[in-house]
Design an enzyme around this catalytic site. Structure first.
Site, PDB file in Angstrom:
ATOM      1  N   ASP A  75       0.862  -1.191   0.000  1.00  0.00           N
ATOM      2  CA  ASP A  75       0.000   0.000   0.000  1.00  0.00           C
ATOM      3  C   ASP A  75       0.899   1.243   0.000  1.00  0.00           C
ATOM      4  O   ASP A  75       0.673   2.187   0.752  1.00  0.00           O
ATOM      5  CB  ASP A  75      -0.952  -0.023   1.203  1.00  0.00           C
ATOM      6  CG  ASP A  75      -1.995   1.098   1.135  1.00  0.00           C
ATOM      7  OD1 ASP A  75      -2.202   1.655   0.040  1.00  0.00           O
ATOM      8  OD2 ASP A  75      -2.560   1.441   2.193  1.00  0.00           O
ATOM      9  N   ASP A 185      -5.079  -4.156  11.942  1.00  0.00           N
ATOM     10  CA  ASP A 185      -5.220  -3.010  12.851  1.00  0.00           C
ATOM     11  C   ASP A 185      -4.531  -3.303  14.179  1.00  0.00           C
ATOM     12  O   ASP A 185      -4.671  -4.397  14.738  1.00  0.00           O
ATOM     13  CB  ASP A 185      -6.705  -2.749  13.143  1.00  0.00           C
ATOM     14  CG  ASP A 185      -7.360  -1.852  12.119  1.00  0.00           C
ATOM     15  OD1 ASP A 185      -7.041  -1.995  10.919  1.00  0.00           O
ATOM     16  OD2 ASP A 185      -8.192  -1.005  12.513  1.00  0.00           O
ATOM     17  N   ARG A 213       1.249  14.210   9.485  1.00  0.00           N
ATOM     18  CA  ARG A 213      -0.065  14.016   8.893  1.00  0.00           C
ATOM     19  C   ARG A 213      -0.465  12.643   9.424  1.00  0.00           C
ATOM     20  O   ARG A 213       0.174  11.629   9.124  1.00  0.00           O
ATOM     21  CB  ARG A 213       0.059  14.019   7.369  1.00  0.00           C
ATOM     22  CG  ARG A 213      -1.235  13.738   6.616  1.00  0.00           C
ATOM     23  CD  ARG A 213      -1.284  12.316   6.131  1.00  0.00           C
ATOM     24  NE  ARG A 213      -2.370  12.079   5.183  1.00  0.00           N
ATOM     25  CZ  ARG A 213      -2.794  10.873   4.837  1.00  0.00           C
ATOM     26  NH1 ARG A 213      -2.230   9.807   5.332  1.00  0.00           N
ATOM     27  NH2 ARG A 213      -3.765  10.729   3.963  1.00  0.00           N
ATOM     28  N   ASP A 215      -2.466   9.436   9.674  1.00  0.00           N
ATOM     29  CA  ASP A 215      -3.210   8.635   8.705  1.00  0.00           C
ATOM     30  C   ASP A 215      -4.409   7.937   9.356  1.00  0.00           C
ATOM     31  O   ASP A 215      -4.305   7.455  10.489  1.00  0.00           O
ATOM     32  CB  ASP A 215      -2.228   7.579   8.157  1.00  0.00           C
ATOM     33  CG  ASP A 215      -2.833   6.689   7.104  1.00  0.00           C
ATOM     34  OD1 ASP A 215      -3.122   7.198   6.018  1.00  0.00           O
ATOM     35  OD2 ASP A 215      -3.000   5.481   7.372  1.00  0.00           O
ATOM     36  N   GLU A 222     -12.325   0.065  18.298  1.00  0.00           N
ATOM     37  CA  GLU A 222     -13.530  -0.646  17.857  1.00  0.00           C
ATOM     38  C   GLU A 222     -14.429  -0.846  19.077  1.00  0.00           C
ATOM     39  O   GLU A 222     -13.940  -1.117  20.172  1.00  0.00           O
ATOM     40  CB  GLU A 222     -13.174  -2.048  17.312  1.00  0.00           C
ATOM     41  CG  GLU A 222     -12.257  -2.048  16.116  1.00  0.00           C
ATOM     42  CD  GLU A 222     -10.803  -1.731  16.453  1.00  0.00           C
ATOM     43  OE1 GLU A 222     -10.329  -2.151  17.537  1.00  0.00           O
ATOM     44  OE2 GLU A 222     -10.150  -1.043  15.657  1.00  0.00           O
ATOM     45  N   GLU A 257      -5.969  13.182   8.915  1.00  0.00           N
ATOM     46  CA  GLU A 257      -6.674  12.626   7.769  1.00  0.00           C
ATOM     47  C   GLU A 257      -7.913  11.911   8.301  1.00  0.00           C
ATOM     48  O   GLU A 257      -7.841  10.771   8.762  1.00  0.00           O
ATOM     49  CB  GLU A 257      -5.821  11.632   6.981  1.00  0.00           C
ATOM     50  CG  GLU A 257      -6.530  11.224   5.701  1.00  0.00           C
ATOM     51  CD  GLU A 257      -6.528   9.743   5.355  1.00  0.00           C
ATOM     52  OE1 GLU A 257      -7.029   9.403   4.276  1.00  0.00           O
ATOM     53  OE2 GLU A 257      -6.050   8.930   6.163  1.00  0.00           O
ATOM     54  N   ASP A 325      -4.593   9.741  -3.109  1.00  0.00           N
ATOM     55  CA  ASP A 325      -5.731   8.820  -3.081  1.00  0.00           C
ATOM     56  C   ASP A 325      -6.763   9.230  -4.129  1.00  0.00           C
ATOM     57  O   ASP A 325      -6.688  10.316  -4.702  1.00  0.00           O
ATOM     58  CB  ASP A 325      -6.388   8.828  -1.698  1.00  0.00           C
ATOM     59  CG  ASP A 325      -5.512   8.168  -0.642  1.00  0.00           C
ATOM     60  OD1 ASP A 325      -4.750   7.235  -0.986  1.00  0.00           O
ATOM     61  OD2 ASP A 325      -5.574   8.591   0.531  1.00  0.00           O
TER      62      ASP A 325
HETATM   63  C1  GLC Z   1      -4.933   6.661   4.087  1.00  0.00           C
HETATM   64  C2  GLC Z   1      -3.950   6.852   2.973  1.00  0.00           C
HETATM   65  C3  GLC Z   1      -4.155   5.774   1.952  1.00  0.00           C
HETATM   66  C4  GLC Z   1      -3.957   4.434   2.605  1.00  0.00           C
HETATM   67  C5  GLC Z   1      -4.834   4.279   3.834  1.00  0.00           C
HETATM   68  C6  GLC Z   1      -4.423   3.112   4.665  1.00  0.00           C
HETATM   69  O1  GLC Z   1      -6.241   6.809   3.654  1.00  0.00           O
HETATM   70  O2  GLC Z   1      -4.082   8.139   2.442  1.00  0.00           O
HETATM   71  O3  GLC Z   1      -3.318   5.935   0.863  1.00  0.00           O
HETATM   72  O4  GLC Z   1      -4.256   3.403   1.715  1.00  0.00           O
HETATM   73  O5  GLC Z   1      -4.765   5.404   4.679  1.00  0.00           O
HETATM   74  O6  GLC Z   1      -3.238   3.414   5.376  1.00  0.00           O
END
Ligand code: GLC
Ligand code: CA
Length: 540
Positions: A75, A185, A213, A215, A222, A257, A325
């Site tokens: 990823d 997770d 930033r 993520d 949960e 984010e 993204d």
């Molecule tokens: C955030 C990132 C994305 C990633 C996801 C999982 O949304 O911007 O690119 O796949 O997290 O870490």
């Protein structure tokens, strides 16, 4: 706590000033795809360091680095296998230190992605956890005998994953994952996870990073019977993280984010006594900007901007057009989604996870005028603008690549750089189609290029505090496509006339104004061609 870094840009002396991140322009960059220095076809820290003069000259103030940690990169690095090192293909920790020192020397701050929610399945913690309940790392992840729990949690990558649970043969149990199955997770109910991740934060801040930033924020905890998003426990943990910064590393920044509706998003600024993020990405705005551009109608955009709540606790919005993204359309009205797909989704391969996986340039038909308009608007709106690398030259994308890799095309520096980027880990990343025309060298030579216009506007923004910190007031216009707003700071006022429409529009100036972009005074009746921007000032 570290002694003050003499090379870290110091806040200017004249008070009172906003925190640096309120006035900054950020530039998002992926080390992997920016500049290769050793000919292996993969970008690296020495390469990025060599390009710092370009970024300083462009007129941005801070960089956001996407994950550069050791990772299988299934990823693109958001699958972290070691939180305290640099991916060997990008260089060493010393290369990163040298990069930070040079960035700070040039006056650029640097924030990095912090992936709290999950690790790679290759992370030693998960490899240990899989050995079963006797292993001390077993409780670091979220396990189930049945894979039936938390049925209320939506699937974020619907299409790529059919469940948020995946079976692990070795452990003989299911494990929880909100993203790809190879991204288990972490279990934030387990105290060592919480403490270890705070130590990871200290590790990078001690090394000199200016913030993070963060993520995938909403998904840390949960709870049964909920959507497992935005839970109070998640907010409490973020407030702890913020307290750590305030006490041990003042002047650093946390950016969220959290792809959420405005009300849920606002909660991530926290409140008095329990502050959370200083900035949150403005996802509702990003989607609405593209609706406005597609419809050629500025009115819903104005409504959204006027209704946008002021962040509490001195926080700010992190505005952006595009990132790495897909353009997420979760918050867009169904009728607008249809318009967007009709307008921007001509190539059926563009659709992904309910959104559109395209860079800015293909979305706007590679039209340099509209590309300039979109970026100037971003830079003039209240909030902190984030530019995505390559958008300043109108870099293209590549829909033949899987998932979201097609919009992570390598930076195109010159027409001779064709062979620059080849194998990047397990993935081949060619330059975007069109690079022989769309590259930095070529646009440097053309004074009318997109790069020149974006750079000029970045420098204009630097000279005019009203554009960075001014109060914003929207003005009525007769033409639906014309967005008019004033930004005022002290004596200075800048009037922006942005024609998002498809026809020329007129505007009646109340008083003579100076065209800050092209020079010369304008008065009375002015016309703004379709796709054009006028930046008008009261002061020379
Ligand atoms: C955030 C990132 C994305 C990633 C996801 C999982 O949304 O911007 O690119 O796949 O997290 O870490
Ligand atoms: Ca390299």
């Amino acid at each position: 706590m570290t002694p003050p870094d003499p090379l870290r840009p110091q806040a200017a002396r004249e008070a009172p000033r906003l925190p640096w991140w309120r006035e900054a322009v950020f530039y998002q960059v992926n080390v992997r795809t920016f500049q290769d220095s050793n000919g292996d076809g993969v970008g690296d820290f020495p390469g990025l360091t060599a390009r710092l003069p370009y970024l300083a000259g462009l007129g941005v103030d801070a960089l956001w680095l996407q994950p550069f940690y050791p990772s299988p990169r299934r990823d693109d690095g958001y699958d972290v296998a070691d939180y305290r090192d640099v991916h060997p293909e990008y260089g060493t920790l010393d290369d990163l230190r040298a990069f930070l020192q040079e960035a700070h020397r040039l006056g650029l701050r640097v924030v990095a992605d912090l992936v709290l929610n999950h690790t790679s399945d290759q992370h030693p913690w998960f490899q240990a956890a899989r050995q079963g309940p006797e292993n001390p790392f077993f409780p670091w992840y979220v396990w189930s005998e049945t894979g039936q729990e938390y049925a209320g949690a939506r699937r974020l990558l619907g299409g790529a994953e059919t469940s948020n649970w995946a079976w692990d043969g070795q452990a003989g149990k299911y494990y929880w994952h909100r993203f790809f199955a190879h991204q288990p997770d972490l279990n934030y109910d387990h105290p060592p996870v919480r403490e270890t991740m705070l130590d990871v934060v200290r590790f990078w801040l001690d090394l000199g990073l200016d913030g993070f930033r963060v993520d995938a924020v909403p998904f840390l905890y949960e709870r049964e019977g909920t959507g497992c998003e935005n839970l109070p426990q998640t907010h409490a943990y973020i407030a702890r993280l913020r307290t750590l910064l305030e006490r041990e590393y003042p002047d650093r920044v946390l950016i969220a984010e959290a792809n959420q509706r405005p009300q849920n998003l606002l909660a991530y600024f926290g409140g008095p006594g329990a502050e959370e993020f200083q900035m949150c990405f403005n996802f509702p705005l990003a989607a609405q900007l593209f609706v406005a551009l597609a419809r050629g109608d500025a009115r819903p955009l104005r409504a959204l901007l006027e209704q946008l709540p002021t962040p509490p606790c001195g926080g700010g919005w992190a505005n952006f057009l595009r990132n790495h993204d897909e353009l997420n359309l979760r918050m867009v009205d169904p009728a607008d989604v249809q318009v967007l797909h009709a307008h921007y989704g001509a190539d059926p391969r563009a659709a992904l996870y309910g959104g559109l996986r395209r860079r800015l340039a293909p979305l706007l038909g590679h039209d340099p005028r509209r590309l300039a308009l979109a970026q100037m608007l971003l830079l003039a709106l209240p909030g902190t603008p984030f530019l995505y690398y390559g958008d300043e030259i109108g870099l293209g994308d590549d829909l033949s690549l899987p998932d979201r890799f097609g919009l992570r095309t390598p930076m195109a520096w010159s027409a001779a750089a064709g062979a620059g980027f080849s194998p990047a880990g397990t993935l081949t990343l060619p330059l975007a189609p069109g690079w022989p025309q769309v590259n930095v060298e070529r646009q440097e030579q053309d004074p009318a290029s997109l790069l020149h216009r974006v750079r000029a506007f970045l420098h204009l923004r630097r000279r005019h505090p009203a554009l960075r910190t001014g109060e914003t007031r929207f003005l009525d216009t007769a033409a639906p496509g014309l967005l008019a707003f004033e930004r005022t700071a002290g004596e200075e006022q800048v009037l922006m006339l942005v024609n998002l429409g498809h026809v020329e529009s007129a505007f009646e100036l109340p008083a003579p104004r100076l065209d800050l972009d092209r020079g010369g005074w304008l008065e009375g009746h002015v016309t703004v061609p379709a796709g054009e921007v006028l930046t008008l000032g009261t002061m020379p």
